[in-house]
Design a protein around this motif. Structure first.
Motif, PDB file in Angstrom:
ATOM      1  N   ILE A 220       0.830  -1.209   0.000  1.00  0.00           N
ATOM      2  CA  ILE A 220       0.000   0.000   0.000  1.00  0.00           C
ATOM      3  C   ILE A 220       0.864   1.258   0.000  1.00  0.00           C
ATOM      4  CG2 ILE A 220      -1.560   1.370   1.446  1.00  0.00           C
ATOM      5  CD1 ILE A 220      -2.840  -1.359   2.285  1.00  0.00           C
ATOM      6  N   ILE A 221       1.845   1.305   0.904  1.00  0.00           N
ATOM      7  CA  ILE A 221       2.706   2.491   0.978  1.00  0.00           C
ATOM      8  C   ILE A 221       3.564   2.606  -0.279  1.00  0.00           C
ATOM      9  CG2 ILE A 221       4.411   3.743   2.324  1.00  0.00           C
ATOM     10  CD1 ILE A 221       1.700   3.382   3.705  1.00  0.00           C
ATOM     11  N   ASP A 222       4.032   1.477  -0.808  1.00  0.00           N
ATOM     12  CA  ASP A 222       4.798   1.512  -2.056  1.00  0.00           C
ATOM     13  C   ASP A 222       3.946   2.082  -3.190  1.00  0.00           C
ATOM     14  OD1 ASP A 222       7.062   0.478  -0.875  1.00  0.00           O
ATOM     15  OD2 ASP A 222       6.749  -1.569  -1.595  1.00  0.00           O
ATOM     16  N   ALA A 223       2.681   1.676  -3.251  1.00  0.00           N
ATOM     17  CA  ALA A 223       1.788   2.167  -4.302  1.00  0.00           C
ATOM     18  C   ALA A 223       1.558   3.666  -4.167  1.00  0.00           C
ATOM     19  CB  ALA A 223       0.457   1.417  -4.253  1.00  0.00           C
ATOM     20  N   ILE A 224       1.369   4.126  -2.932  1.00  0.00           N
ATOM     21  CA  ILE A 224       1.184   5.561  -2.708  1.00  0.00           C
ATOM     22  C   ILE A 224       2.448   6.327  -3.082  1.00  0.00           C
ATOM     23  CG2 ILE A 224       0.847   7.325  -0.934  1.00  0.00           C
ATOM     24  CD1 ILE A 224      -1.002   5.343   0.515  1.00  0.00           C
ATOM     25  N   ASP A 225       3.602   5.829  -2.660  1.00  0.00           N
ATOM     26  CA  ASP A 225       4.866   6.496  -2.958  1.00  0.00           C
ATOM     27  C   ASP A 225       5.132   6.577  -4.461  1.00  0.00           C
ATOM     28  OD1 ASP A 225       5.462   7.098  -0.382  1.00  0.00           O
ATOM     29  OD2 ASP A 225       6.966   5.541  -0.106  1.00  0.00           O
ATOM     30  N   ALA A 226       4.763   5.503  -5.180  1.00  0.00           N
ATOM     31  CA  ALA A 226       4.982   5.496  -6.624  1.00  0.00           C
ATOM     32  C   ALA A 226       4.135   6.561  -7.310  1.00  0.00           C
ATOM     33  CB  ALA A 226       4.659   4.114  -7.193  1.00  0.00           C
ATOM     34  N   LEU A 227       2.960   6.815  -6.773  1.00  0.00           N
ATOM     35  CA  LEU A 227       2.064   7.814  -7.343  1.00  0.00           C
ATOM     36  C   LEU A 227       2.364   9.224  -6.857  1.00  0.00           C
ATOM     37  CD1 LEU A 227      -1.232   5.767  -6.912  1.00  0.00           C
ATOM     38  CD2 LEU A 227      -0.186   6.361  -9.102  1.00  0.00           C
ATOM     39  N   ASN A 228       2.793   9.334  -5.593  1.00  0.00           N
ATOM     40  CA  ASN A 228       2.961  10.658  -4.988  1.00  0.00           C
ATOM     41  C   ASN A 228       3.964  10.579  -3.841  1.00  0.00           C
ATOM     42  OD1 ASN A 228       2.737  13.180  -3.836  1.00  0.00           O
ATOM     43  ND2 ASN A 228       0.508  13.168  -3.709  1.00  0.00           N
ATOM     44  N   PRO A 229       5.245  10.621  -4.142  1.00  0.00           N
ATOM     45  CA  PRO A 229       6.260  10.475  -3.082  1.00  0.00           C
ATOM     46  C   PRO A 229       6.299  11.642  -2.107  1.00  0.00           C
ATOM     47  CG  PRO A 229       7.285  11.049  -5.174  1.00  0.00           C
ATOM     48  CD  PRO A 229       5.849  10.771  -5.477  1.00  0.00           C
ATOM     49  N   ASP A 230       5.652  12.752  -2.440  1.00  0.00           N
ATOM     50  CA  ASP A 230       5.703  13.934  -1.582  1.00  0.00           C
ATOM     51  C   ASP A 230       4.555  14.006  -0.579  1.00  0.00           C
ATOM     52  OD1 ASP A 230       7.998  14.901  -2.880  1.00  0.00           O
ATOM     53  OD2 ASP A 230       6.777  15.803  -4.463  1.00  0.00           O
ATOM     54  N   ALA A 231       3.568  13.134  -0.690  1.00  0.00           N
ATOM     55  CA  ALA A 231       2.430  13.184   0.217  1.00  0.00           C
ATOM     56  C   ALA A 231       2.840  12.795   1.635  1.00  0.00           C
ATOM     57  CB  ALA A 231       1.326  12.242  -0.266  1.00  0.00           C
ATOM     58  N   THR A 232       2.280  13.483   2.613  1.00  0.00           N
ATOM     59  CA  THR A 232       2.467  13.121   4.018  1.00  0.00           C
ATOM     60  C   THR A 232       1.407  12.088   4.376  1.00  0.00           C
ATOM     61  OG1 THR A 232       3.343  15.291   4.604  1.00  0.00           O
ATOM     62  CG2 THR A 232       2.442  13.954   6.397  1.00  0.00           C
ATOM     63  N   ILE A 233       1.848  10.926   4.872  1.00  0.00           N
ATOM     64  CA  ILE A 233       0.928   9.836   5.200  1.00  0.00           C
ATOM     65  C   ILE A 233       0.811   9.705   6.709  1.00  0.00           C
ATOM     66  CG2 ILE A 233       0.427   7.378   4.926  1.00  0.00           C
ATOM     67  CD1 ILE A 233       2.306   7.419   2.464  1.00  0.00           C
ATOM     68  N   LEU A 234      -0.387   9.934   7.231  1.00  0.00           N
ATOM     69  CA  LEU A 234      -0.675   9.693   8.642  1.00  0.00           C
ATOM     70  C   LEU A 234      -1.264   8.297   8.760  1.00  0.00           C
ATOM     71  CD1 LEU A 234      -2.340  13.065   9.747  1.00  0.00           C
ATOM     72  CD2 LEU A 234       0.088  12.468   9.654  1.00  0.00           C
ATOM     73  N   LEU A 235      -0.485   7.378   9.288  1.00  0.00           N
ATOM     74  CA  LEU A 235      -0.908   5.985   9.440  1.00  0.00           C
ATOM     75  C   LEU A 235      -1.461   5.790  10.842  1.00  0.00           C
ATOM     76  CD1 LEU A 235      -1.105   3.093   8.390  1.00  0.00           C
ATOM     77  CD2 LEU A 235       1.311   2.781   9.009  1.00  0.00           C
ATOM     78  N   GLN A 236      -2.765   5.543  10.923  1.00  0.00           N
ATOM     79  CA  GLN A 236      -3.440   5.512  12.215  1.00  0.00           C
ATOM     80  C   GLN A 236      -3.304   4.169  12.921  1.00  0.00           C
ATOM     81  OE1 GLN A 236      -6.916   8.559  10.661  1.00  0.00           O
ATOM     82  NE2 GLN A 236      -7.500   6.622  11.593  1.00  0.00           N
ATOM     83  N   THR A 237      -3.226   4.233  14.226  1.00  0.00           N
ATOM     84  CA  THR A 237      -3.241   3.024  15.043  1.00  0.00           C
ATOM     85  C   THR A 237      -4.665   2.478  15.141  1.00  0.00           C
ATOM     86  OG1 THR A 237      -3.531   4.359  17.034  1.00  0.00           O
ATOM     87  CG2 THR A 237      -1.273   3.750  16.418  1.00  0.00           C
ATOM     88  N   VAL A 238      -4.769   1.256  15.651  1.00  0.00           N
ATOM     89  CA  VAL A 238      -6.060   0.620  15.886  1.00  0.00           C
ATOM     90  C   VAL A 238      -6.331   0.655  17.387  1.00  0.00           C
ATOM     91  CG1 VAL A 238      -7.407  -1.507  15.667  1.00  0.00           C
ATOM     92  CG2 VAL A 238      -5.754  -0.874  13.875  1.00  0.00           C
TER      93      VAL A 238
END
Length: 288
Positions: free
Chosen positions: A145-163
Motif C-alpha cells: 500500500i505504501i509503495d503504491a502511494i509512494d509510486a504515485l505521490n512520493p511527496d504526500a504526508t501519510i498519517l498511518l493511524q493506530t487501531v
C-alpha cells in the motif's frame, strides 16, 4: 510634451517592474488537498451523516483543506491494495493529495470470513498462530500500500493511524488480540521504513472513553469523531501542515445505531445493543 510622455512611460515601466518583483509575495497559495483512505473508522461509519461530520471532514473544515474521502466500510488491507493498483480514481486522488490519513488493518480480522472462529479462539488464546499469520499478511499488504502511494505521490504526508481497543468485558481479549497485532505491524513498518509514514495514535480519543463510542461498540460516534479530529489536528500542526488546533464542527454529527437500523422490530435492535454493550464492557453507557 515628448519629455512628459517619456516620464510617464518611465513611471509605467517602473510600476510594472515593481509589481513583477512583488508578485511572488502576493501569489495565490492553493489549499492543501486532504485524502482519507481505508476502512469504516476513516469513513465515519459511527455517525448518520459522515460526509458532514466524520473526523476527516472536521479536520478539513478546520484547516481549510480540499477534502476527499475514499474510505469504505469493511475494507481490509488486501482490498485497499487492489484499489490502489487497479482503480484509476483512487490513483488520481492519491496523485493530487498533499496529506493522506490511512486507517487499515482491523478488518483483516473483523471482516475476515472466519471472524467468528477467530474471535472464539482468541477469547481463550487458542489460535495465536493463525492470528499471527493474518498479521504477517497485513504487513505484506501494508508494504504494498505504501509503495503504491509512494509510486504515485512520493511527496504526500501519510498519517498511518493506530487501531484502538475499546472492549473491556468478556470479549475483550478477542478485540485486543487483533488490535495489538495490527499496531505491532504498524510500528514494525515505521521502524523498518523511517520517514515514510507518520504514526497517528488515535487511541487516546477512544480507549476507556465510553462517551466516544457508537452503539455498535466498534466505531466512534459524533463526539468520538471530534476527539479524533483534535488528535489529527495537533499532529498536523506539529508537522507545520495546519494552523487549527480546536476542531471546527460546521455540521454536528448524528449518532448512528447499527443494530436498531438493521434489526426489526426496533425493540430487538435495542436488546442487541444492550447485550453487545454488556459483553464488551461498555454497559456503563447503555443508553445515552
Amino acid at each position: 510634451m515628448k519629455k512628459r510622455i517619456a516620464v510617464f512611460l518611465a513611471m509605467i515601466l517602473t510600476l510594472s517592474l515593481t509589481l513583477a518583483l512583488c508578485a511572488p509575495a502576493f501569489a495565490y497559495e492553493a489549499p492543501k488537498r486532504y485524502l482519507l483512505l481505508g476502512d469504516s473508522i476513516t469513513e465515519g461509519f459511527g455517525v448518520d451523516n459522515p460526509d458532514e461530520a466524520c473526523y476527516g471532514r472536521i479536520v478539513a473544515d478546520t484547516n481549510g483543506y480540499e477534502y476527499e474521502n475514499l474510505a469504505r466500510v469493511a475494507t481490509d488491507s488486501g482490498d485497499l491494495l487492489t484499489r490502489l493498483n487497479d482503480y484509476s480514481y483512487y490513483r488520481w486522488a492519491v496523485q493530487d493529495a498533499d496529506i493522506i490519513s490511512l486507517s487499515i488493518g482491523a478488518n483483516d480480522y473483523l471482516a475476515n470470513e472466519n471472524v467468528y472462529a477467530l474471535a472464539a479462539g482468541a477469547l481463550f488464546r487458542l489460535n495465536d498462530r493463525q492470528l499471527d499469520e493474518i498479521a504477517e499478511g497485513f504487513f505484506e499488504n501494508l508494504c504494498g500500500i505504501i509503495d503504491a502511494i509512494d509510486a504515485l505521490n512520493p511527496d504526500a504526508t501519510i498519517l498511518l493511524q493506530t487501531v484502538y481497543s475499546v472492549w473491556y468485558g468478556f470479549a475483550a481479549n478477542a478485540f485486543d488480540s487483533a488490535a495489538k497485532r495490527c499496531n505491532a505491524v504498524i510500528e514494525r513498518y515505521a521502524e523498518q521504513n523511517p520517514g515514510r509514514v507518520v504514526i497517528c495514535d488515535i487511541s487516546p480519543a477512544m480507549n476507556g472513553v465510553h462517551e466516544h463510542l457508537a452503539d455498535d461498540c466498534v466505531h466512534p460516534n459524533a463526539a468520538g469523531n471530534v476527539a479524533i479530529a483534535r488528535i489529527v489536528l495537533a499532529q498536523l500542526h506539529d508537522l507545520g501542515l495546519g494552523d487549527g488546533l480546536e476542531p471546527v464542527v460546521n455540521v454536528p454529527g448524528v449518532d448512528y445505531n447499527l443494530f436498531e437500523q438493521m434489526i426489526s422490530p426496533k425493540f430487538l435492535g435495542t436488546f442487541v445493543t444492550i447485550l453487545v454493550k454488556l459483553l464488551t464492557g461498555n454497559g456503563v453507557n447503555i443508553r445515552r
